[in-house]
Design a protein around this motif. Structure first.
Motif, PDB file in Angstrom:
ATOM      1  N   ASP A  98      -2.663   6.245  12.326  1.00 36.98           N
ATOM      2  CA  ASP A  98      -1.282   5.821  12.150  1.00 36.98           C
ATOM      3  C   ASP A  98      -1.093   5.469  10.678  1.00 36.98           C
ATOM      4  N   TRP A  99       0.183   5.453  10.238  1.00 37.52           N
ATOM      5  CA  TRP A  99       0.437   5.274   8.806  1.00 37.52           C
ATOM      6  C   TRP A  99      -0.075   3.947   8.249  1.00 37.52           C
ATOM      7  N   PRO A 100       0.148   2.811   8.912  1.00 43.65           N
ATOM      8  CA  PRO A 100      -0.370   1.552   8.346  1.00 43.65           C
ATOM      9  C   PRO A 100      -1.880   1.580   8.117  1.00 43.65           C
ATOM     10  N   SER A 101      -2.623   2.149   9.057  1.00 46.34           N
ATOM     11  CA  SER A 101      -4.075   2.223   8.900  1.00 46.34           C
ATOM     12  C   SER A 101      -4.454   3.148   7.757  1.00 46.34           C
ATOM     13  N   LEU A 102      -3.774   4.309   7.700  1.00 45.64           N
ATOM     14  CA  LEU A 102      -4.095   5.279   6.647  1.00 45.64           C
ATOM     15  C   LEU A 102      -3.734   4.738   5.271  1.00 45.64           C
ATOM     16  N   ALA A 103      -2.553   4.136   5.141  1.00 47.61           N
ATOM     17  CA  ALA A 103      -2.089   3.626   3.842  1.00 47.61           C
ATOM     18  C   ALA A 103      -3.001   2.527   3.315  1.00 47.61           C
ATOM     19  N   THR A 104      -3.337   1.573   4.181  1.00 42.74           N
ATOM     20  CA  THR A 104      -4.193   0.472   3.721  1.00 42.74           C
ATOM     21  C   THR A 104      -5.612   0.942   3.411  1.00 42.74           C
ATOM     22  N   GLU A 105      -6.092   1.937   4.186  1.00 42.71           N
ATOM     23  CA  GLU A 105      -7.415   2.504   3.891  1.00 42.71           C
ATOM     24  C   GLU A 105      -7.400   3.199   2.528  1.00 42.71           C
ATOM     25  N   MET A 106      -6.314   3.902   2.227  1.00 45.62           N
ATOM     26  CA  MET A 106      -6.218   4.624   0.957  1.00 45.62           C
ATOM     27  C   MET A 106      -6.105   3.671  -0.228  1.00 45.62           C
ATOM     28  N   PHE A 107      -5.371   2.566  -0.064  1.00 46.38           N
ATOM     29  CA  PHE A 107      -5.022   1.737  -1.219  1.00 46.38           C
ATOM     30  C   PHE A 107      -5.878   0.489  -1.390  1.00 46.38           C
ATOM     31  N   PHE A 108      -6.501   0.017  -0.326  1.00 50.29           N
ATOM     32  CA  PHE A 108      -7.253  -1.232  -0.442  1.00 50.29           C
ATOM     33  C   PHE A 108      -8.759  -1.078  -0.271  1.00 50.29           C
ATOM     34  N   SER A 109      -9.225   0.154  -0.169  1.00 56.58           N
ATOM     35  CA  SER A 109     -10.671   0.363  -0.048  1.00 56.58           C
ATOM     36  C   SER A 109     -11.204   0.981  -1.340  1.00 56.58           C
ATOM     37  N   SER A 110     -12.511   0.989  -1.464  1.00 58.27           N
ATOM     38  CA  SER A 110     -13.131   1.588  -2.661  1.00 58.27           C
ATOM     39  C   SER A 110     -13.674   2.977  -2.361  1.00 58.27           C
ATOM     40  N   SER A 111     -13.050   3.673  -1.368  1.00 57.72           N
ATOM     41  CA  SER A 111     -13.509   5.011  -1.021  1.00 57.72           C
ATOM     42  C   SER A 111     -12.428   6.074  -1.159  1.00 57.72           C
ATOM     43  N   SER A 112     -11.206   5.672  -1.544  1.00 59.69           N
ATOM     44  CA  SER A 112     -10.120   6.654  -1.667  1.00 59.69           C
ATOM     45  C   SER A 112      -9.511   6.595  -3.072  1.00 59.69           C
ATOM     46  N   ILE A 113      -8.336   5.988  -3.193  1.00 58.64           N
ATOM     47  CA  ILE A 113      -7.704   5.907  -4.516  1.00 58.64           C
ATOM     48  C   ILE A 113      -8.612   5.200  -5.512  1.00 58.64           C
ATOM     49  N   ALA A 144       0.834  -1.209   0.000  1.00 63.20           N
ATOM     50  CA  ALA A 144       0.000   0.000   0.000  1.00 63.20           C
ATOM     51  C   ALA A 144       0.863   1.251   0.000  1.00 63.20           C
ATOM     52  N   THR A 145       1.920   1.259   0.812  1.00 64.62           N
ATOM     53  CA  THR A 145       2.827   2.410   0.865  1.00 64.62           C
ATOM     54  C   THR A 145       3.510   2.628  -0.480  1.00 64.62           C
ATOM     55  N   ALA A 146       4.018   1.540  -1.049  1.00 66.79           N
ATOM     56  CA  ALA A 146       4.678   1.631  -2.359  1.00 66.79           C
ATOM     57  C   ALA A 146       3.695   2.094  -3.423  1.00 66.79           C
ATOM     58  N   GLY A 147       2.470   1.580  -3.377  1.00 65.73           N
ATOM     59  CA  GLY A 147       1.458   1.964  -4.362  1.00 65.73           C
ATOM     60  C   GLY A 147       1.138   3.446  -4.311  1.00 65.73           C
ATOM     61  N   ILE A 148       1.043   4.012  -3.103  1.00 62.31           N
ATOM     62  CA  ILE A 148       0.751   5.446  -2.953  1.00 62.31           C
ATOM     63  C   ILE A 148       1.908   6.282  -3.483  1.00 62.31           C
ATOM     64  N   ILE A 190      -1.193  18.950  -2.944  1.00 60.50           N
ATOM     65  CA  ILE A 190      -2.472  18.906  -2.221  1.00 60.50           C
ATOM     66  C   ILE A 190      -2.705  17.512  -1.646  1.00 60.50           C
ATOM     67  N   ALA A 191      -2.377  16.468  -2.416  1.00 57.29           N
ATOM     68  CA  ALA A 191      -2.569  15.096  -1.950  1.00 57.29           C
ATOM     69  C   ALA A 191      -1.654  14.786  -0.760  1.00 57.29           C
ATOM     70  N   ILE A 192      -0.401  15.237  -0.828  1.00 57.88           N
ATOM     71  CA  ILE A 192       0.526  15.020   0.295  1.00 57.88           C
ATOM     72  C   ILE A 192       0.028  15.762   1.536  1.00 57.88           C
ATOM     73  N   ALA A 193      -0.474  16.985   1.333  1.00 60.03           N
ATOM     74  CA  ALA A 193      -1.028  17.746   2.458  1.00 60.03           C
ATOM     75  C   ALA A 193      -2.218  16.998   3.069  1.00 60.03           C
ATOM     76  N   ALA A 194      -3.021  16.372   2.214  1.00 59.81           N
ATOM     77  CA  ALA A 194      -4.167  15.596   2.710  1.00 59.81           C
ATOM     78  C   ALA A 194      -3.691  14.400   3.538  1.00 59.81           C
ATOM     79  N   LEU A 195      -2.646  13.715   3.060  1.00 55.13           N
ATOM     80  CA  LEU A 195      -2.111  12.571   3.807  1.00 55.13           C
ATOM     81  C   LEU A 195      -1.530  13.018   5.154  1.00 55.13           C
TER      82      LEU A 195
END
Length: 637
Positions: A161-176, A116-120, A138-143
């Motif tokens: 925390d970063w693991p929660s934020l990264a996985t939420e961003m990359f593995f859900s259908s509500s962000s990326i 997820a981190t690498a993907g972002i 803007i995206a970095i500011a959002a993160l």
């Protein structure tokens, strides 16, 4: 184009890697056509295939610095990044069941967090290369806001925390992989491919010829042809800058040769090309996302958007007319225009555009309309030598479709980071509350501050991304008032778009100025004058939504509103240019502008006052012009 349009700064000498981009690009287009015909996969898998192929092509085509575009081949590190982009996104496909079921219960693994981190990171770097730095910042500011929310006063939140934020961003259908990329991986890609097909089969050039034939013989005909052609091409274009450069390379020299000053020629093309983003049916592809955000069917949105688009282009059209009168620029001679009989023989080239608009208006899905129009364009192209594609041409067309979509793919995915952060942290309502507090609850001031926010956010962002950002960050402030949802979304959409011609950034104006050899700032200011409707109409339809066919929008009321608004645009354009029947002084300019505002406002009482003011100035102008002509005749005698 590469100088002014980040999307066009790609490698021009791929060497053997050209075969790889041909295969990957062609495969992506075939995948999109296949899923459009047989049905899409679940959103996360559809989006992962779409984004993975798109990002890998970005790394193969776009170098780390724009100055390196002419170097041969693809460096080893970019090839590695292309493979990594494929791996991180296709990791979702191969682990789909576990990621959406087990991971929710037992948590994500260390490998998941790493991917997820690498993907972002890969997404942000690809977006920087193909779209530019503003949206990445803007995206970095959002993160950072998502990570450090507990340390931020006033608009803070509990923080992730970063693991929660990264996985939420990359593995859900509500962000990326939220709404923007879902729409990009279905509707938007098809319409962009349709636009590429029109260009590659020379059907797009037919639009230019039609526009020149219809308007070219009238006063300032070359500028009017540029406005009409850009409006037609804008229906299927996704970029103000690309439209400016593509159309402007033909129209700007034509306008300069006719006698228009370089900055005015550039401003005309920039304002018309920017207007292409608000022109139904495609509206820079943002209309599809607007349909999802507002819950209003896409087929209805393209009808709702018609009157504002007509007013916008009428304003630009009238501005060029008054400038031509002011400069004494006449139309082209008959022999300089495309021959009518030649154009009549080619009227069938309009069929794909008629199909796509007609099918949408009668209720077919955008997917079906786009597929049918693509098929019609391909079939029609075979009937003429100058439009016919060879087998090699068709293969290149598939690759070009993917290339054209890359900026939209990257921008939609990155915009998903911003939208996802705004949604999960509750930032949207907090920004809305801040704007309302700053305006002390005054509706007009809330609109004004929202406009400023949208213009700033829109600077440097492509059409689709700036709508996503403004709809999630700025629109909530206006939704607090009793205003139709579609009016609010059209308001932020318009002001995000006009950032392309608003100084100091005004990317479309800069592109036009580069072609014309004009001063960029002077071009930007002139473009704002020509496109003044875009700064006025949103305020009008927010106050009186009848212009968006909302409320008491019967035939009589809409007709009266449209007629008075057209007169208003004539009055405003005249005041901005400084010419009506003859040159106008500063007082007349102010009165024309004020009268035009009253005429545009869709309320009969205000419109009648505006009509009186406009009529008085018209009488003064005609009288003065008649007197001047009599004086000249007497002197000549």
């Amino acid at each position: 184009m590469a100088k002014y349009d980040k999307e066009s700064a790609f490698r021009t000498n791929l060497g053997p890697w050209g075969w790889i981009t041909l295969i990957v690009g062609g495969a992506l287009t075939i995948f999109q056509l296949y899923t459009a015909f047989y049905g899409s996969y679940v959103s996360l898998i559809q989006g992962a295939i779409h984004l993975g192929a798109g990002l890998s092509l970005v790394y193969l085509l776009y170098p780390i610095k724009s100055s390196m575009t002419k170097r041969r081949g693809v460096p080893w590190y970019d090839a590695l990044l292309a493979l990594a982009a494929l791996f991180t996104n296709y990791y979702i496909i191969f682990n789909y069941e576990r990621l959406i079921n087990d991971a929710i219960i037992f948590g994500f693994t260390v490998t998941d967090q790493f991917v997820a981190t690498a993907g972002i990171i890969l997404l942000l770097e690809a977006t920087r290369r193909v779209v530019g730095l503003p949206i990445v910042i803007i995206a970095i500011a959002a993160l950072l806001y998502g990570l450090l929310g507990q340390y931020i006063p006033v608009i803070g939140h509990a923080g992730y925390d970063w693991p929660s934020l990264a996985t939420e961003m990359f593995f859900s259908s509500s962000s990326i992989f939220g709404t923007p990329i879902q729409i990009s991986s279905t509707y938007i890609y098809l319409f962009l491919f349709f636009g590429v097909m029109l260009v590659k089969t020379n059907i797009g050039q037919f639009f230019n010829d039609i526009a020149l034939r219809v308007t070219g013989k009238y006063t300032g005909g070359t500028a009017k042809a540029a406005v009409a052609a850009s409006g037609l091409q804008g229906m299927v274009s996704g970029s103000s800058v690309a439209n400016t450069v593509g159309s402007g390379s033909f129209t700007i020299p034509m306008m300069k040769n006719a006698g228009f000053k370089p900055h005015f020629a550039a401003a005309t093309e920039a304002s018309a090309s920017t207007g292409g983003q608000i022109m139904p049916p495609i509206m820079g592809a943002a209309a599809f996302i607007m349909a999802s955000y507002t819950g209003i069917p896409y087929n209805d949105i393209i009808v709702i958007a018609i009157i504002p688009a007509i007013l916008y282009f009428s304003g630009v059209f009238m501005g060029t007319h008054f400038e031509a009168r002011k400069q004494g620029i006449l139309g082209l001679k008959k022999e300089q225009l495309p021959k009518t009989k030649n154009l009549v023989k080619r009227l069938d080239l309009f069929i794909p555009l008629i199909i796509i608009i007609g099918f949408l208006l009668v209720g077919y899905t955008p997917t079906f309309a786009a597929l049918f129009a693509i098929g019609a364009a391909l079939v029609i192209s075979f009937f003429r030598k100058d439009t016919r594609l060879s087998f090699k041409g068709i293969i290149k067309l598939l690759e070009e479709g993917a290339r054209t979509a890359l900026p939209v793919i990257a921008a939609c995915a990155t915009a998903g980071i911003i939208a996802g952060t705004v949604t999960t942290t509750g930032l949207g309502p907090k920004i809305a509350g801040g704007i309302i507090d700053l305006a002390q609850g005054q509706f007009f001031l809330v609109m004004f501050f929202t406009m400023i926010a949208c213009i700033i956010l829109g600077m440097g962002l492509p059409t689709t991304a700036n709508y996503v950002v403004t709809a999630t960050m700025a629109a909530p402030a206006l939704l607090a008032f009793d205003v139709p949802v579609i009016a609010v979304h059209m308001f932020v959409f318009y002001f995000g778009i006009v950032a392309d011609i608003t100084p100091p950034v005004c990317l479309a104006a800069f592109a036009g100025a580069g072609i014309a050899g004009a001063n960029p700032m002077k071009t930007g200011v002139t473009a704002v004058k020509l496109a003044i409707a875009a700064f006025i109409i949103p305020y009008m339809f927010m106050s009186q939504p009848i212009l968006l066919l909302q409320g008491d929008a019967n035939v009589m009321n809409v007709s009266i509103a449209l007629i008075t608004a057209m007169l208003g645009m004539m009055s405003i354009s005249s005041g901005m240019i400084g010419y009506f029947v003859s040159s106008v002084n500063w007082l007349e300019r102010l009165l024309l502008f004020a009268g035009g505002l009253l005429l545009v406002y869709p309320d009969l009482k205000f419109s009648l006052v505006g009509l009186v003011i406009f009529g008085i100035i018209a009488i003064i102008q005609f009288t003065r012009n008649k007197s001047d002509k009599s004086g000249r005749l007497t002197s000549a005698s």
